[in-house]
Motif scaffolding. Structure first.
Motif, PDB file in Angstrom:
ATOM      1  N   GLN A 156       9.109 136.112 217.041  1.00  0.00           N
ATOM      2  CA  GLN A 156       8.439 135.094 217.857  1.00  0.00           C
ATOM      3  C   GLN A 156       7.787 134.055 216.973  1.00  0.00           C
ATOM      4  O   GLN A 156       7.752 132.883 217.304  1.00  0.00           O
ATOM      5  N   SER A 157       7.244 134.494 215.842  1.00  0.00           N
ATOM      6  CA  SER A 157       6.638 133.582 214.873  1.00  0.00           C
ATOM      7  C   SER A 157       6.689 134.262 213.512  1.00  0.00           C
ATOM      8  O   SER A 157       7.070 135.428 213.400  1.00  0.00           O
ATOM      9  N   ARG A 158       6.258 133.541 212.470  1.00  0.00           N
ATOM     10  CA  ARG A 158       6.263 134.122 211.130  1.00  0.00           C
ATOM     11  C   ARG A 158       5.289 135.291 211.016  1.00  0.00           C
ATOM     12  O   ARG A 158       5.418 136.123 210.124  1.00  0.00           O
ATOM     13  N   ARG A 159       4.321 135.372 211.901  1.00  0.00           N
ATOM     14  CA  ARG A 159       3.373 136.500 211.879  1.00  0.00           C
ATOM     15  C   ARG A 159       4.093 137.829 212.117  1.00  0.00           C
ATOM     16  O   ARG A 159       3.568 138.885 211.799  1.00  0.00           O
ATOM     17  N   ASP A 160       5.295 137.769 212.698  1.00  0.00           N
ATOM     18  CA  ASP A 160       6.060 138.990 212.967  1.00  0.00           C
ATOM     19  C   ASP A 160       6.852 139.477 211.753  1.00  0.00           C
ATOM     20  O   ASP A 160       7.503 140.519 211.822  1.00  0.00           O
ATOM     21  N   LEU A 161       6.822 138.731 210.659  1.00  0.00           N
ATOM     22  CA  LEU A 161       7.505 139.191 209.442  1.00  0.00           C
ATOM     23  C   LEU A 161       6.867 140.495 208.961  1.00  0.00           C
ATOM     24  O   LEU A 161       5.654 140.664 209.076  1.00  0.00           O
ATOM     25  N   PRO A 162       7.655 141.409 208.425  1.00  0.00           N
ATOM     26  CA  PRO A 162       7.069 142.678 207.970  1.00  0.00           C
ATOM     27  C   PRO A 162       6.133 142.477 206.784  1.00  0.00           C
ATOM     28  O   PRO A 162       6.386 141.633 205.922  1.00  0.00           O
ATOM     29  N   GLY A 163       5.055 143.247 206.768  1.00  0.00           N
ATOM     30  CA  GLY A 163       4.113 143.228 205.653  1.00  0.00           C
ATOM     31  C   GLY A 163       4.571 144.163 204.553  1.00  0.00           C
ATOM     32  O   GLY A 163       5.571 144.877 204.691  1.00  0.00           O
ATOM     33  N   ILE A 164       3.817 144.202 203.466  1.00  0.00           N
ATOM     34  CA  ILE A 164       4.202 145.011 202.309  1.00  0.00           C
ATOM     35  C   ILE A 164       4.269 146.500 202.670  1.00  0.00           C
ATOM     36  O   ILE A 164       5.155 147.220 202.219  1.00  0.00           O
ATOM     37  N   GLU A 165       3.334 146.962 203.519  1.00  0.00           N
ATOM     38  CA  GLU A 165       3.348 148.377 203.916  1.00  0.00           C
ATOM     39  C   GLU A 165       4.586 148.702 204.747  1.00  0.00           C
ATOM     40  O   GLU A 165       5.176 149.772 204.605  1.00  0.00           O
ATOM     41  N   ASP A 166       4.982 147.747 205.626  1.00  0.00           N
ATOM     42  CA  ASP A 166       6.188 147.952 206.435  1.00  0.00           C
ATOM     43  C   ASP A 166       7.421 148.043 205.539  1.00  0.00           C
ATOM     44  O   ASP A 166       8.307 148.873 205.761  1.00  0.00           O
ATOM     45  N   LEU A 167       7.477 147.175 204.524  1.00  0.00           N
ATOM     46  CA  LEU A 167       8.625 147.184 203.617  1.00  0.00           C
ATOM     47  C   LEU A 167       8.687 148.473 202.802  1.00  0.00           C
ATOM     48  O   LEU A 167       9.757 149.034 202.573  1.00  0.00           O
ATOM     49  N   LYS A 168       7.510 148.948 202.364  1.00  0.00           N
ATOM     50  CA  LYS A 168       7.477 150.223 201.624  1.00  0.00           C
ATOM     51  C   LYS A 168       7.943 151.372 202.513  1.00  0.00           C
ATOM     52  O   LYS A 168       8.729 152.215 202.102  1.00  0.00           O
ATOM     53  N   ALA A 169       7.449 151.386 203.749  1.00  0.00           N
ATOM     54  CA  ALA A 169       7.790 152.462 204.684  1.00  0.00           C
ATOM     55  C   ALA A 169       9.291 152.475 204.983  1.00  0.00           C
ATOM     56  O   ALA A 169       9.878 153.534 205.185  1.00  0.00           O
ATOM     57  N   ALA A 170       9.900 151.300 204.999  1.00  0.00           N
ATOM     58  CA  ALA A 170      11.334 151.208 205.280  1.00  0.00           C
ATOM     59  C   ALA A 170      12.183 151.476 204.040  1.00  0.00           C
ATOM     60  O   ALA A 170      13.402 151.493 204.113  1.00  0.00           O
ATOM     61  N   GLY A 171      11.527 151.677 202.883  1.00  0.00           N
ATOM     62  CA  GLY A 171      12.250 151.948 201.647  1.00  0.00           C
ATOM     63  C   GLY A 171      12.935 150.724 201.076  1.00  0.00           C
ATOM     64  O   GLY A 171      13.894 150.834 200.329  1.00  0.00           O
ATOM     65  N   LEU A 172      12.424 149.535 201.428  1.00  0.00           N
ATOM     66  CA  LEU A 172      13.060 148.294 200.968  1.00  0.00           C
ATOM     67  C   LEU A 172      12.474 147.760 199.676  1.00  0.00           C
ATOM     68  O   LEU A 172      12.960 146.785 199.138  1.00  0.00           O
ATOM     69  N   LEU A 173      11.407 148.380 199.189  1.00  0.00           N
ATOM     70  CA  LEU A 173      10.849 147.950 197.915  1.00  0.00           C
ATOM     71  C   LEU A 173      11.341 148.873 196.817  1.00  0.00           C
ATOM     72  O   LEU A 173      11.458 150.087 197.007  1.00  0.00           O
ATOM     73  N   ASP A 174      11.611 148.310 195.678  1.00  0.00           N
ATOM     74  CA  ASP A 174      12.092 149.071 194.534  1.00  0.00           C
ATOM     75  C   ASP A 174      11.030 150.094 194.121  1.00  0.00           C
ATOM     76  O   ASP A 174       9.883 149.729 193.896  1.00  0.00           O
ATOM     77  N   PRO A 175      11.365 151.382 194.045  1.00  0.00           N
ATOM     78  CA  PRO A 175      10.380 152.388 193.664  1.00  0.00           C
ATOM     79  C   PRO A 175       9.747 152.113 192.300  1.00  0.00           C
ATOM     80  O   PRO A 175       8.601 152.459 192.064  1.00  0.00           O
TER      81      PRO A 175
END
Length: 198
Positions: A156-175
């Motif tokens: 709906q807006s840029r506020r809906d972009l995932p935050g750093i915690e969401d990215l970590k939880a999804a395993g999208l950040l390099d360990p």
């Protein structure tokens, strides 16, 4: 089922006839200032809830779209002309999270220069647009995302972009990046090792 008033039907017809998503002000230009567009949009959202199409707002623009649970019926297989390169994906992410952002700022965040073609690909896709010039020496052009970007990614807006915690939880950040962050990051480690040599 309750009948819709003429003013609500006018807003509905305006949205159906439009080729692009519309702001409330653009709708008002068609239906007249006497119509309470915000109330009509809310009523239409309720009216279409649970149906085959929904009225949705993306980036303060309104449009009808297929209900998410029926999207597979209308999806057609098509050949993608090209996949986004890693540089394009990184550039798009930087623009989305930091907009408006200049080319030099994108390069500073990525740590490497970007080719003009990278931004061209994102603009050709309709996801990135020029967002004016920054009032600093050289007046660099800045870039921002578009409503097409929001629509494509279901935001709906840029506020809906995932935050750093969401990215970590999804395993999208390099360990490795996450581990370095816990240790204080590469910059801090370099400072510590410099101190040991003195």
């Amino acid at each position: 089922m309750r009948e819709l008033s003429d003013s609500v039907r006018a807003v509905e017809a305006t949205l159906f006839a439009s080729e692009e998503a519309m702001t409330a002000a653009e709708i008002a230009d068609y239906v007249g200032e006497s119509v309470d567009v915000a109330a009509a949009l809310a009523e239409l959202q309720d009216h279409y809830a649970g149906r085959g199409v929904h009225l949705v707002e993306r980036g303060k623009r309104w449009h009808f779209q297929t209900a998410p649970d029926l999207a597979h019926i209308l999806r057609r297989e098509r050949d993608e002309s090209r996949k986004l390169s890693r540089a394009a994906v990184e550039t798009l992410a930087i623009i989305a999270y930091h907009e408006p952002v200049s080319r030099a700022e994108i390069e500073a965040i990525r740590g490497v220069q970007i080719s003009k073609g990278t931004l061209d690909v994102l603009m050709d896709a309709g996801w990135v647009r020029p967002a004016g010039r920054r009032e600093v020496p050289g007046r660099p052009l800045t870039y921002a995302t578009t409503t097409t970007f929001l629509q494509h990614f279901g935001l709906q807006s840029r506020r809906d972009l995932p935050g750093i915690e969401d990215l970590k939880a999804a395993g999208l950040l390099d360990p490795i990046d996450a581990a370095m962050e816990q240790l204080g990051g590469p910059a801090q480690l370099e400072l510590e090792s410099d101190g040991e040599e003195d």
